[in-house]
Design a protein around this motif. Structure first.
Motif, PDB file in Angstrom:
ATOM      1  N   LEU A  20       0.816  -1.218   0.000  1.00  0.00           N
ATOM      2  CA  LEU A  20       0.000   0.000   0.000  1.00  0.00           C
ATOM      3  C   LEU A  20       0.848   1.266   0.000  1.00  0.00           C
ATOM      4  CD1 LEU A  20      -2.811  -1.040   2.502  1.00  0.00           C
ATOM      5  CD2 LEU A  20      -2.826  -1.156   0.011  1.00  0.00           C
ATOM      6  N   GLY A  21       2.134   1.117  -0.252  1.00  0.00           N
ATOM      7  CA  GLY A  21       2.995   2.289  -0.353  1.00  0.00           C
ATOM      8  C   GLY A  21       2.632   3.135  -1.561  1.00  0.00           C
ATOM      9  N   SER A  22       2.994   4.412  -1.486  1.00  0.00           N
ATOM     10  CA  SER A  22       2.628   5.341  -2.570  1.00  0.00           C
ATOM     11  C   SER A  22       3.179   4.901  -3.920  1.00  0.00           C
ATOM     12  CB  SER A  22       3.130   6.748  -2.231  1.00  0.00           C
ATOM     13  OG  SER A  22       4.542   6.737  -2.021  1.00  0.00           O
ATOM     14  N   ALA A  23       4.338   4.211  -3.918  1.00  0.00           N
ATOM     15  CA  ALA A  23       4.926   3.770  -5.183  1.00  0.00           C
ATOM     16  C   ALA A  23       4.135   2.647  -5.825  1.00  0.00           C
ATOM     17  CB  ALA A  23       6.378   3.331  -4.950  1.00  0.00           C
ATOM     18  N   ASN A  24       3.336   1.930  -5.042  1.00  0.00           N
ATOM     19  CA  ASN A  24       2.604   0.788  -5.579  1.00  0.00           C
ATOM     20  C   ASN A  24       1.123   1.089  -5.820  1.00  0.00           C
ATOM     21  OD1 ASN A  24       2.884  -2.012  -6.388  1.00  0.00           O
ATOM     22  ND2 ASN A  24       1.572  -2.523  -4.638  1.00  0.00           N
ATOM     23  N   VAL A  25       0.648   2.246  -5.402  1.00  0.00           N
ATOM     24  CA  VAL A  25      -0.761   2.615  -5.567  1.00  0.00           C
ATOM     25  C   VAL A  25      -0.879   3.598  -6.730  1.00  0.00           C
ATOM     26  CG1 VAL A  25      -2.770   3.701  -4.515  1.00  0.00           C
ATOM     27  CG2 VAL A  25      -1.290   2.247  -3.143  1.00  0.00           C
ATOM     28  N   VAL A  26      -1.715   3.253  -7.690  1.00  0.00           N
ATOM     29  CA  VAL A  26      -1.966   4.127  -8.833  1.00  0.00           C
ATOM     30  C   VAL A  26      -3.083   5.089  -8.451  1.00  0.00           C
ATOM     31  CG1 VAL A  26      -2.574   4.243 -11.269  1.00  0.00           C
ATOM     32  CG2 VAL A  26      -1.266   2.290 -10.396  1.00  0.00           C
ATOM     33  N   SER A  27      -2.729   6.345  -8.257  1.00  0.00           N
ATOM     34  CA  SER A  27      -3.674   7.332  -7.724  1.00  0.00           C
ATOM     35  C   SER A  27      -4.915   7.470  -8.605  1.00  0.00           C
ATOM     36  CB  SER A  27      -2.979   8.680  -7.578  1.00  0.00           C
ATOM     37  OG  SER A  27      -3.881   9.651  -7.106  1.00  0.00           O
ATOM     38  N   GLU A  28      -4.716   7.559  -9.923  1.00  0.00           N
ATOM     39  CA  GLU A  28      -5.867   7.748 -10.824  1.00  0.00           C
ATOM     40  C   GLU A  28      -6.805   6.544 -10.765  1.00  0.00           C
ATOM     41  OE1 GLU A  28      -2.732   7.990 -11.626  1.00  0.00           O
ATOM     42  OE2 GLU A  28      -2.454  10.155 -11.937  1.00  0.00           O
ATOM     43  N   ALA A  29      -6.231   5.345 -10.707  1.00  0.00           N
ATOM     44  CA  ALA A  29      -7.073   4.147 -10.632  1.00  0.00           C
ATOM     45  C   ALA A  29      -7.814   4.076  -9.303  1.00  0.00           C
ATOM     46  CB  ALA A  29      -6.210   2.891 -10.823  1.00  0.00           C
ATOM     47  N   LEU A  30      -7.163   4.505  -8.222  1.00  0.00           N
ATOM     48  CA  LEU A  30      -7.821   4.519  -6.915  1.00  0.00           C
ATOM     49  C   LEU A  30      -8.987   5.503  -6.928  1.00  0.00           C
ATOM     50  CD1 LEU A  30      -7.896   3.638  -3.946  1.00  0.00           C
ATOM     51  CD2 LEU A  30      -6.234   5.442  -3.439  1.00  0.00           C
ATOM     52  N   GLN A  31      -8.814   6.644  -7.568  1.00  0.00           N
ATOM     53  CA  GLN A  31      -9.905   7.612  -7.663  1.00  0.00           C
ATOM     54  C   GLN A  31     -11.074   7.043  -8.461  1.00  0.00           C
ATOM     55  OE1 GLN A  31      -8.523  11.551  -8.946  1.00  0.00           O
ATOM     56  NE2 GLN A  31      -6.520  11.112  -8.028  1.00  0.00           N
ATOM     57  N   ARG A  32     -10.780   6.369  -9.564  1.00  0.00           N
ATOM     58  CA  ARG A  32     -11.859   5.764 -10.355  1.00  0.00           C
ATOM     59  C   ARG A  32     -12.588   4.699  -9.553  1.00  0.00           C
ATOM     60  NH1 ARG A  32      -7.843   5.887 -14.478  1.00  0.00           N
ATOM     61  NH2 ARG A  32      -7.394   3.665 -14.107  1.00  0.00           N
ATOM     62  N   PHE A  33     -11.819   3.913  -8.801  1.00  0.00           N
ATOM     63  CA  PHE A  33     -12.386   2.854  -7.973  1.00  0.00           C
ATOM     64  C   PHE A  33     -13.355   3.446  -6.942  1.00  0.00           C
ATOM     65  CE2 PHE A  33     -12.530  -0.004  -4.395  1.00  0.00           C
ATOM     66  CZ  PHE A  33     -12.404  -1.273  -4.925  1.00  0.00           C
ATOM     67  N   ALA A  34     -12.903   4.454  -6.186  1.00  0.00           N
ATOM     68  CA  ALA A  34     -13.734   5.044  -5.133  1.00  0.00           C
ATOM     69  C   ALA A  34     -14.947   5.735  -5.718  1.00  0.00           C
ATOM     70  CB  ALA A  34     -12.898   6.029  -4.308  1.00  0.00           C
ATOM     71  N   ARG A  35     -14.754   6.432  -6.844  1.00  0.00           N
ATOM     72  CA  ARG A  35     -15.886   7.146  -7.455  1.00  0.00           C
ATOM     73  C   ARG A  35     -16.952   6.167  -7.953  1.00  0.00           C
ATOM     74  NH1 ARG A  35     -13.159  10.035 -10.702  1.00  0.00           N
ATOM     75  NH2 ARG A  35     -13.192  12.071  -9.660  1.00  0.00           N
ATOM     76  N   ALA A  36     -16.512   5.064  -8.552  1.00  0.00           N
ATOM     77  CA  ALA A  36     -17.475   4.080  -9.068  1.00  0.00           C
ATOM     78  C   ALA A  36     -18.238   3.407  -7.929  1.00  0.00           C
ATOM     79  CB  ALA A  36     -16.739   3.030  -9.903  1.00  0.00           C
ATOM     80  N   ALA A  37     -17.548   3.070  -6.845  1.00  0.00           N
ATOM     81  CA  ALA A  37     -18.224   2.440  -5.713  1.00  0.00           C
ATOM     82  C   ALA A  37     -19.229   3.394  -5.076  1.00  0.00           C
ATOM     83  CB  ALA A  37     -17.191   1.991  -4.680  1.00  0.00           C
TER      84      ALA A  37
END
Length: 1039
Positions: free
Chosen positions: A320-337
């Motif tokens: 879950l480190g910042s280098a392994n988390v794709v910020s744009e994909a995380l935003q899409r994930f949270a927005r869709a949920a």
């Protein structure tokens, strides 16, 4: 009387102070207020009195009235209870500020240091009723007008910090920002006091501040030296929080909140979410506050599949480190949920900004939570004593889905302030510590249901909050190690690692005790001579005799006719698993061959721990046992040709009963024997050690192997399927092409009914595993005996799992979103009617509304009700002649509904967390058991006493595993209860919608649908009745 529009500049500064929404604005406006009034800030209650005396216009007087009412409580002794006591509070989180407020009301001098310079956390906290009342009593509505309006029972962390900061400043707390506490500075000489090590450059006055009390509220990552913490670990749990801009439009106001929905009892919602978006969640919560706040638990495989995580790493920090988390994909994930959970009614979702100006969405790990071993300590040097206390996350890190963080944090703050009061009174240090630890024992058990009902009486005195309070539950002698005299040698700290060598008295079976018990239970059976725990069991007679002694009705003579050693052993293993709940850890081949003595000993120890307290049946020597006589016949032994060479060589002859021989210590198996003892995992083909063996349908697996291929969830009998093409196992939710499973999953009509166990079904000697820490009993009575847990056999687990009703996605309409509060309010209202739609004279729900009317303040209704429900409530108010009570009734109805929804969600999440903890504990036991088993099998030159100790430790681990598995079975039943309850409510709601229609307006399709729903409802009700009956029978059989 002065007014806020007068020329007095102090009034304008005070109004700015009340309305300030940024930390720097609060501090600057307060400085200006104090300057205009000629008051030195940080002067304690004297400063408060000066400000109050000079600000006497109506807006200020309403706040003074609330603070004065709190300060007038006898426990504070008019601000003199802790006069002369100097305190340092570390951390300006909600719990640190709340503790500082209490200490200030006691009259102590309070200095607070905080390393941050602003409050920026938008995340929302759930509030218990007492926290709402407590904050209102401190003037929360004055500082934040929207505080708990309508049905709201939550507040953002930032707003909570702001209002507590304002109260603390008014009460004279001295606050320093941008200052980090790094440690303690002991007194250098006699007559000096304790100071703090601070960074980066504290003012001299602060650097030289000597204090008597240190309260640490600096969060879970900082615990002062001297305190030890214990890790409570579950399986990997990834949380995602997202905050979206709340524009407060009419449309947004109409969107109902989601107090919590969990997969455990609403699988249809999550299946639909997965199908529509590809998102796989365990739970989701939505609160409406300064932002639209969503928090959810996501599955790792889903995050990897959707590109939120780049790579799968074993280390959580790296995963879950910042280098392994794709910020744009995380935003899409949270927005869709979030969009799916609210049916798209929030419109365009725009992320709020965090403290760094980035979208406020993040992934965090809550796999493990830390809990301090003790809540307070005392240090002494050169005659100067320092009392140290913990509050907030550095005392106990909360499990967020339970919503206990701020409530238990406030309780801990009150308890810490009470400790300081007792300290200031001159109470002996050990007695102060003993009282504090007695209160700490209660903290994890607290819930709104098991505390005093009258929240208005809550105060600093623990007796006002906790029923059945025992301040002497911990004695002074038990806390001597919490008193450190720095000049002396430090007391060696206990290791956090479990010591398997120190066995609890009576908790582990010694080899000799186990052998004696087996001899006693099998005595008198023809042909049975148990002289050891290996070869004496090879012919199957002893195992059949043991099962027959415990349950004579299970082994009928007709079932055993013509069976040889292998068949008889296999039958005994199967009967013990299905009827007694004794899961095998050894195969019938290994028992007959004598190739796995350790596995056999572990298996027999399960019988001993479960049945050692049962009374024996009549001696079988006086009652001939034809079943066992048949098995013991020499002509019915297993033919040698049916055994592999290594087994045949070790098969004892059964032509004559073996002569008794002295029991000898266990010898390490030869390479040939060990090769025969290697039970392999049916999935991966790797070796299975004893504690790793997870038996399903007669096959052994690694627990880590027997998981869903898609979501990695542990699979249970009846709750999985094997894909015919790829051969992998899946849970029913992720099994590809589930159409062929419809019969098994459809309402339980084709599922076998739950067995009604007789008096011997569940052995009364079952061990009692650790209870759910977050699930409290109705009262906080430590003397109350723990109830015994249900033990389920493999067959019973299958039947329980078959109660799932997972409709075919091809034939069922899309599932509805989680229950809204309006729907729950309808349920609460309808429960007050006799029959369907006929009101009674005295409605309990209305009586409860009347009781709450006096405590309600001016509040706004922020959530709509269904039109027909609104009309029903209006009709009731008109009929009762109390239309003026309607707003209160409406508000209270919605609030009660939200409370019920929250209780349900919390219960489900407590179960989920405990299941995760059990899984993690089982992994640790497996690792420890593997080391012991390797030592027993390979260390042939080790002393016999060492081998004996290893074996006892191994049996102890086996017993702990059995206890955890029994607790898992109990939780499995509770999960089914929640699931069936949800299904019954949904069907009942649908059925009422049809029945409320006029018969003349119903079509043939309507009548057919109504009839179908009614049949489904009857099925679910019957399943619930069977489950309740099954559970009750199990309880009665244990008495």
């Amino acid at each position: 009387m002065a007014s806020p529009t007068s020329t007095n500049p102090a009034h304008a500064h005070f109004e700015s102070f009340l309305q300030a929404q940024l930390c720097r604005d609060v501090l600057s406006s307060f400085q200006e207020l104090c300057g205009a009034l000629g008051v030195e800030p940080g002067g304690g209650l004297l400063q408060y009195q000066k400000i109050k005396a000079q600000l006497n216009y109506w807006s200020a007087k309403s706040l003074w009235a609330k603070l004065d009412k709190r300060a007038s409580q006898p426990v504070y002794q008019q601000g003199q209870a802790c006069a002369g006591t100097k305190c340092l509070v570390v951390g300006a989180g909600p719990c640190g500020l709340r503790a500082a407020v209490e200490l200030a009301l006691l009259g102590a001098r309070v200095v607070l240091v905080e390393k941050r310079t602003k409050f920026s956390r938008h995340n929302v906290l759930h509030l218990w009723p007492f926290t709402i009342h407590d904050l209102r009593a401190l003037g929360a509505k004055k500082f934040y007008g929207r505080f708990c309006t309508g049905t709201l029972d939550h507040i953002s962390i930032r707003q909570l910090q702001l209002l507590l900061l304002k109260v603390a400043l008014l009460l004279g707390v001295e606050i320093h920002w941008g200052v980090a506490f790094t440690g303690l500075q002991p007194p250098p000489r006699k007559g000096s006091g304790w100071c703090a090590q601070l960074q980066p450059n504290p003012p001299d006055q602060l650097a030289n501040y000597e204090f008597d009390v240190l309260i640490s509220a600096a969060g879970g990552k900082f615990v002062p030296e001297g305190f030890t913490v214990r890790e409570m670990r579950g399986k990997l749990a990834i949380g995602i929080t997202a905050n979206f801009v709340n524009r407060r439009t009419v449309e947004e106001t109409q969107v109902p909140e989601i107090s919590g929905v969990a997969r455990i009892y609403n699988q249809k919602f999550f299946q639909s979410l997965l199908k529509a978006t590809g998102i796989d969640l365990e739970n989701i919560v939505y609160y409406k506050d300064d932002t639209h706040y969503f928090v959810m638990t996501a599955k790792k495989q889903c995050l990897l599949r959707l590109g939120v995580l780049r790579q799968d790493w074993l280390e959580t920090d790296r995963l879950l480190g910042s280098a392994n988390v794709v910020s744009e994909a995380l935003q899409r994930f949270a927005r869709a949920a979030a969009d799916f959970a609210t049916n798209g009614k929030l419109g365009k979702l725009e992320f709020a900004q965090d403290a760094h100006g980035r979208p406020d969405v993040s992934a965090f790990d809550f796999t493990s939570m830390m809990r301090a071993e003790c809540s307070a300590r005392v240090q002494e040097k050169h005659g100067a004593r320092l009392l140290l206390g913990l509050v907030g996350d550095c005392l106990v890190e909360p499990f967020w889905p339970l919503g206990t963080g701020v409530a238990r944090g406030f309780l801990a703050a009150f308890d810490a302030a009470w400790m300081v009061k007792r300290w200031a009174e001159g109470t002996e240090p050990l007695e102060v510590l003993a009282e504090r630890e007695s209160l700490y024992q209660l903290l994890s058990q607290t819930s709104p249901e098991n505390m005093h009902r009258n929240v208005a009486q809550y105060g600093l005195d623990p007796a006002s909050r906790y029923p059945n309070l025992n301040l002497r539950a911990v004695t002074p002698n038990q806390v001597r190690d919490l008193y450190d005299v720095v000049a002396k040698e430090p007391v060696p700290k206990k290791s956090d690692k479990p010591d398997t060598g120190n066995l609890t008295a009576g908790s582990a079976d010694t080899q000799e005790e186990l052998l004696r018990w087996c001899q006693e239970k099998t005595a008198g059976y023809p042909g049975v001579h148990v002289t050891n725990l290996s070869s004496s069991w090879a012919d199957g007679l002893a195992l059949c005799a043991l099962v027959h002694r415990l349950r004579p009705s299970l082994l009928e003579p007709s079932e055993l006719q013509g069976l040889g050693a292998l068949e008889a052993t296999a039958r005994a293993l199967k009967v013990a698993e299905h009827e007694l709940g004794i899961t095998p850890v050894v195969s019938a081949w290994a028992v007959v061959a004598g190739s796995d003595p350790l596995g056999l000993i572990a298996y027999l120890s399960h019988f001993h721990s479960a049945f050692k307290n049962t009374s024996s049946t009549p001696n079988p020597s006086s009652v001939p046992s034809p079943a066992l006589s048949v098995v013991s016949s020499p002509t019915l032994t297993l033919p040698a040709g049916h055994l592999p060479p290594q087994v045949e060589a070790n098969t004892p002859s059964t032509e004559e009963p073996p002569a008794p021989e002295p029991s000898v210590p266990l010898e390490p198996p030869s390479q040939q024997q060990e090769a025969g003892a290697r039970d392999l995992c049916a999935l991966c083909g790797e070796h299975l050690y004893i504690l790793e063996r997870f038996c399903v349908d007669g096959h052994f697996f690694h627990r880590s192997c027997f998981r869903c291929r898609a979501c990695e969830a542990t699979l249970w009998p009846g709750g999985y399927g094997q894909h015919p093409e790829d051969g992998h196992f899946y849970c029913l939710q992720h099994l590809p092409g589930t159409g062929h499973k419809e019969d098994m999953m459809d309402g339980g009509r084709t599922s076998p009914e739950l067995p009604i166990p007789d008096e011997d079904s569940v052995p009364p000697g079952a061990s009692i595993p650790t209870a759910l820490q977050e699930e409290a009993s109705p009262t906080l009575d430590p003397s109350r005996p723990a109830r015994r847990l249900i033990r389920l056999s493999s067959l019973e687990r299958q039947r329980l799992s078959s109660l799932n009703i997972n409709p075919s996605p091809a034939t069922e309409p899309p599932p509805k979103p989680p229950r809204s509060c309006s729907a729950l309010a309808r349920q609460a209202l309808e429960s007050s009617f006799v029959g369907w739609g006929v009101p009674v004279q005295s409605l309990p729900v209305l009586d409860a509304m009347e009781e709450e009317k006096s405590s309600s303040e001016e509040e706004e209704d922020d959530e709509p009700l269904d039109s027909d429900l609104e009309q029903a409530l209006l009709t009731m108010a008109k009929n009762a002649g109390t239309m003026n009570n309607y707003p209160t009734w409406r508000r209270t109805l919605l609030r009660h509904a939200k409370e019920e929804e929250m209780k349900r969600f919390h219960k489900a999440q407590a179960i989920q967390r405990r299941l995760h903890e059990i899984e993690a504990a089982l992994r640790e036991l497996e690792a420890q058991g593997m080391k012991l088993e390797l030592a027993l099998r390979s260390q042939s030159s080790s002393p016999e006493e060492q081998k004996k100790l290893w074996l006892e430790q191994l049996l102890h681990l086996v017993q702990k595993k059995n206890s955890l598995v029994a607790e898992e079975a109990e939780l499995m039943i509770t999960v089914q209860e929640l699931d069936l309850e949800e299904k019954q409510w949904q069907l009942d709601h649908e059925l009422r919608s049809y029945m409320n229609r006029e018969e003349t307006l119903k079509t043939a399709a309507d009548r057919q649908a109504e009839d179908q729903i009614l049949r489904k409802l009857v099925d679910v009700v019957n399943q619930r009745d069977a489950l309740i009956r099954f559970r009750e029978e199990c309880r009665l059989s244990e008495l």
